[in-house]
Design an enzyme around this catalytic site. Structure first.
Site, PDB file in Angstrom:
ATOM      1  N   CYS A   1       2.173  -1.464 -10.614  1.00 38.73           N
ATOM      2  CA  CYS A   1       1.863  -2.361  -9.502  1.00 38.73           C
ATOM      3  C   CYS A   1       2.296  -3.760  -9.901  1.00 38.73           C
ATOM      4  O   CYS A   1       1.821  -4.303 -10.908  1.00 38.73           O
ATOM      5  CB  CYS A   1       0.359  -2.313  -9.226  1.00 38.73           C
ATOM      6  SG  CYS A   1      -0.170  -3.497  -7.978  1.00 38.73           S
TER       7      CYS A   1
ATOM      8  N   CYS B   1       7.786  -4.669  -5.413  1.00 37.60           N
ATOM      9  CA  CYS B   1       6.510  -4.028  -5.090  1.00 37.60           C
ATOM     10  C   CYS B   1       6.807  -2.539  -5.168  1.00 37.60           C
ATOM     11  O   CYS B   1       7.808  -2.080  -4.599  1.00 37.60           O
ATOM     12  CB  CYS B   1       6.049  -4.415  -3.691  1.00 37.60           C
ATOM     13  SG  CYS B   1       4.619  -3.456  -3.138  1.00 37.60           S
TER      14      CYS B   1
ATOM     15  N   HIS C   1       5.596  -0.118  -3.760  1.00 37.66           N
ATOM     16  CA  HIS C   1       5.595   0.593  -2.469  1.00 37.66           C
ATOM     17  C   HIS C   1       6.973   0.554  -1.799  1.00 37.66           C
ATOM     18  O   HIS C   1       7.306   1.434  -1.004  1.00 37.66           O
ATOM     19  CB  HIS C   1       4.605  -0.049  -1.496  1.00 37.66           C
ATOM     20  CG  HIS C   1       3.180   0.324  -1.709  1.00 37.66           C
ATOM     21  ND1 HIS C   1       2.443  -0.084  -2.792  1.00 37.66           N
ATOM     22  CD2 HIS C   1       2.338   1.080  -0.948  1.00 37.66           C
ATOM     23  CE1 HIS C   1       1.209   0.384  -2.691  1.00 37.66           C
ATOM     24  NE2 HIS C   1       1.122   1.095  -1.579  1.00 37.66           N
TER      25      HIS C   1
ATOM     26  N   GLU D   1       1.497   2.787   3.362  1.00 40.91           N
ATOM     27  CA  GLU D   1       0.265   3.577   3.228  1.00 40.91           C
ATOM     28  C   GLU D   1       0.024   4.412   4.492  1.00 40.91           C
ATOM     29  O   GLU D   1      -0.526   5.507   4.424  1.00 40.91           O
ATOM     30  CB  GLU D   1      -0.939   2.654   2.971  1.00 40.91           C
ATOM     31  CG  GLU D   1      -0.936   1.983   1.597  1.00 40.91           C
ATOM     32  CD  GLU D   1      -1.269   2.936   0.436  1.00 40.91           C
ATOM     33  OE1 GLU D   1      -2.040   3.875   0.625  1.00 40.91           O
ATOM     34  OE2 GLU D   1      -0.715   2.717  -0.676  1.00 40.91           O
TER      35      GLU D   1
ATOM     36  N   ASP E   1      -1.932   2.208  -9.656  1.00 41.77           N
ATOM     37  CA  ASP E   1      -1.457   1.334  -8.573  1.00 41.77           C
ATOM     38  C   ASP E   1      -2.605   1.152  -7.581  1.00 41.77           C
ATOM     39  O   ASP E   1      -3.589   1.907  -7.602  1.00 41.77           O
ATOM     40  CB  ASP E   1      -0.234   1.947  -7.869  1.00 41.77           C
ATOM     41  CG  ASP E   1       0.282   1.058  -6.734  1.00 41.77           C
ATOM     42  OD1 ASP E   1       0.353  -0.174  -6.926  1.00 41.77           O
ATOM     43  OD2 ASP E   1       0.594   1.583  -5.655  1.00 41.77           O
ATOM     44  N   SER E   2      -2.436   0.195  -6.671  1.00 42.54           N
ATOM     45  CA  SER E   2      -3.439   0.012  -5.619  1.00 42.54           C
ATOM     46  C   SER E   2      -3.434   1.187  -4.646  1.00 42.54           C
ATOM     47  O   SER E   2      -4.395   1.375  -3.911  1.00 42.54           O
ATOM     48  CB  SER E   2      -3.141  -1.281  -4.861  1.00 42.54           C
ATOM     49  OG  SER E   2      -1.846  -1.206  -4.284  1.00 42.54           O
TER      50      SER E   2
END
Ligand code: DGL
Length: 269
Positions: free
Chosen positions: A75, A186, A188, A154, A12-13
């Site tokens: 992702c 997403c 996240h 994040e 993932d990012s």
């Protein structure tokens, strides 16, 4: 090493792929996992397809260097941008999160009105519309990009005032559409579930791709006879491209497992 005993790569990012890795750990507790979060370059969502593709190939190359047997692109932004290219150039199976997420949405909705929230790139790509329509053409889809959610996650701002305000602002138009299901497109976003639930109310189902993706990993391991045979406890290894402290702090809070060992790598090398 016997290919069956090699780890699964998860990419993932940043921290969002842990939502998928966590489901794989639950469903397949014997499997070793190598996780890579590109924390130096997150967020990917506002970037161009060319840049996301370049980063995606660097992440793929890094995971292949770890001798993985299967790669999960955890992702949506990468999956929406270049999954086919990654699959075509990988010697091991590569799976994304969009088809599993679309399946979860189609199963969940009763009134056939579905909201999709994701990064700018994922929403611009219309990847979820295509994947949902391929399963059920009758579904009405309302999409909305929520670019501030990834930086909030994040940062570890999962349920404070700023996050609630942001969620209210983004989701107000979707609430008016009468959706009964909201796809967290997403990886996240499941970390924001408390706030999203508060804003959307109890009647709207929040679905994401994590569990469906873990089930797809299980299917592939069975079909290709790749299930780990070793009975020793599974090992999890984490790699990030910057700022491991933040990744550990937010990640351990979510996973409820120690994030250890963790190493910092440069995916461009
Ligand atoms: N978890 C990624 C996704 O599912 C986040 C993208 C980003 O870095 O903006 O799209």
């Amino acid at each position: 090493m016997d290919i069956k005993n090699k780890p699964i790569g998860v990419f993932d990012s940043g921290i969002g792929g842990l939502t998928v890795a966590g489901e794989i750990m639950e469903l397949l507790p014997r499997e070793n996992i190598v996780y890579f979060g590109d924390t130096a370059r997150v967020p990917y969502g506002p970037k161009s397809p060319e840049v996301v593709t370049q980063f995606a190939f660097e992440g793929l190359r890094f995971l292949l260097s770890q001798d993985v047997k299967l790669i999960v692109i955890a992702c949506n932004t990468i999956s929406a941008t270049c999954l086919d290219q990654l699959c075509a150039s990988s010697p091991v199976p590569v799976i994304g999160v969009i088809e599993p997420g679309a399946r979860a949405a189609v199963t969940a909705t009763e009134n056939q009105v579905v909201g999709v929230i994701g990064t700018e790139r994922t929403i611009k790509s219309s990847a979820y519309e295509k994947a949902i329509y391929s399963l059920n053409k009758e579904i009405n889809i309302h999409s909305k990009a929520c670019p501030l959610f990834v930086p909030l996650v994040e940062e570890g701002w999962l349920d404070n005032e700023a996050t609630l305000y942001t969620a209210n602002t983004y989701l107000k138009p979707l609430k008016k559409r009468g959706i009964d299901t909201l796809v967290l497109a997403c990886t996240h976003y499941p970390l924001l579930k408390l706030v999203l639930r508060q804003v959307m109310g109890e009647s709207v189902r929040l679905v994401d791709s994590a569990l469906e993706t873990a089930k797809e990993v299980q299917r592939i391991l069975i079909d290709k006879n790749l299930k780990r045979q070793d009975n020793s406890p599974a090992q999890y290894q984490y790699f990030v491209s910057d700022n491991p402290e933040k990744f550990i702090q937010v990640g351990e809070g979510f996973l409820k497992r120690p994030i250890n060992p963790i190493s910092v790598i440069d995916p461009q090398n």
